[in-house]
Design a protein around this motif. Structure first.
Motif: not given
Length: 475
Positions: A384-389, A364-368
């Motif tokens: 969302g931010m899955l796999g980008k943390m 549910n998070r959005v990367q700005f």
């Protein structure tokens, strides 16, 4: 009431659902036989029989004499009415036979005419007017059929493949046409007599639909008791005939029987309401006929029919009423009181069961200020931010709860070094103190347990003398 003769046509109507199904079957069976007859007198005998002539004389005597009473009905007159109902059915059968004879013989001259004019009496009158005339526009048919049918007959007659008939054949056809019209006149005479006595025979039925329609229904059903046995779905189709749909659509032409001529049905302009009213009138007609058939004529009146007609009028007015307007309902008053919330073990377990997972939170998070296109998205659903943390994982490992044992600490500094028998290889014995600085404490030897135990079997441990027993108090 006397016993009314059973009608074969009504039996076929109940079995097949259509009054004309048996009639059409009989006509098809006689298709080959009609061409073999040289004269209509070979197939039609009722018009020249003594039975019909004597019955017509009795009817004329009753209608013209002063012995007929409008408020009473004698046994002889009732028997005459019953016989009239039987004779009407026989005349109908005779007309169908002669009609088939005319169609088969006149088909050589105008074969398309039988599909344009379906009614037997109208067909006979048109054939008598046309004769051997090949140009139908030269014959005036306005007194027999409506203008739109005349136009269709003229157009079809101009392209027909028929040929003029021989004088002998034409004479046979015209003789058969006269036979049909004579039979129809005899039928109308008997119907008028029955109609004049309907207020005594079936007063309730006459109040609803009128004496003319009541007489027609009784005539085609074979009597009042036979009419009372029929369901309303059959009653509303009594007298129904095939219609010529030339120039009209089958969906716009409304077919029906004798009840369509009722004033209650004719007064309705909307065809949807007319169909509903027709079904309603048919149901009330069935009830009125059963009342008239099971009550003695001397004690019968039209109170039941009047009540049923008033009910029909009331229901028709209700059908025409517009639908009620939609009312605007006010919103309910807000309830600001605090609701009782369920707590306890079950509530906590349900909350834990339906809580949002960590994967859903990251999704549910959005990367700005990032890429607008998500390479992991499928079917236009973003991940969302899955796999980008920074973890490099597409799925997070579930949390594991580790229960740690409680360890009692015995102090800090020197006590932590000498704790336990085993020492870590990375630990040091040097201690920094604020007073002396670097200090090397002395190692304390491990205390070994005394051999033999420390309580019972040791050298410095003695025996304990047990306390004497207190004797129990004697009773």
């Amino acid at each position: 009431m006397g016993e009314i003769a059973e009608s074969e046509d009504i039996t076929d109507l109940l079995e097949d659902g259509d009054l004309e199904s048996e009639e059409e079957g009989e006509e098809l069976e006689r298709l080959e036989d009609m061409l073999k007859y040289a004269s209509v007198k070979e197939i039609a005998h009722l018009m020249r029989s003594s039975k019909l002539s004597s019955h017509i004389e009795k009817v004329e005597a009753v209608t013209s004499g002063e012995e007929a009473s409008k408020h009473s009905l004698t046994d002889a007159e009732y028997s005459l009415i019953v016989e009239s109902n039987k004779l009407i059915l026989e005349i109908e059968t005779e007309i169908r036979k002669v009609h088939k004879f005319v169609k088969d013989h006149y088909a050589l001259k105008f074969p398309e005419l039988e599909s344009l004019i379906l009614h037997a009496t109208e067909y006979a009158r048109v054939v008598k007017l046309l004769g051997n005339e090949m140009d139908t526009t030269n014959v005036d048919l306005t007194a027999v059929i409506p203008p739109h049918t005349i136009m269709v007959v003229n157009v079809t007659g101009s392209a027909t493949q028929g040929k003029p008939l021989d004088p002998e054949e034409l004479e046979r056809v015209l003789e058969a046409c006269d036979e049909i019209m004579q039979l129809d006149e005899a039928k109308q005479l008997i119907l008028e007599y029955v109609q004049s006595r309907m207020t005594v025979i079936a007063p309730n039925l006459s109040v609803i639909v009128g004496t003319a329609i009541a007489a027609q229904l009784m005539g085609i059903a074979g009597g009042l008791s036979n009419l009372a046995k029929l369901p309303s779905t059959i009653v509303q189709r009594l007298g129904k005939s095939r219609k010529n749909l030339t120039g009209f659509s089958a969906s716009t032409v409304f077919h029906g029987g004798f009840l369509l001529a009722c004033d209650l049905v004719k007064a309705q302009a909307d065809h949807k309401i007319r169909r509903r009213v027709l079904r309603l009138v048919a149901g009330k007609v069935t009830l009125a006929a059963r009342v008239d058939a099971n009550v003695l004529p001397a004690y019968n009146d039209d109170s039941a029919g009047t009540r049923l007609r008033e009910e029909i009028i009331r229901l028709i007015e209700k059908m025409k009423e517009p639908p009620p307007a939609k009312q605007e309902k006010a919103l309910p008053a807000p309830d600001d009181r605090q609701k009782k919330k369920r707590g306890g073990k079950r509530a906590r377990a349900a909350k834990e069961r339906y809580r949002m997972t960590e994967i859903r939170k990251i999704t549910n998070r959005v990367q700005f200020a990032g890429d607008s296109e998500d390479p992991l998205s499928q079917n236009n659903v973003s991940t969302g931010m899955l796999g980008k943390m920074g973890s490099g994982l597409l799925r997070l490992r579930p949390e594991t709860k580790v229960r740690s044992k409680r360890v009692k600490s015995e102090g800090s500094g020197l006590a932590s070094i000498s704790r336990g028998r085993e020492t870590s290889g990375l630990s040091s014995s040097l201690v920094f103190t604020p007073i002396q600085g670097l200090e090397l404490p002395a190692q304390q030897p491990d205390k070994k347990p005394a051999p033999g135990g420390s309580k019972y079997f040791s050298a410095n441990h003695g025996f304990k003398t047990p306390a004497p027993r207190t004797p129990a108090n004697p009773l």
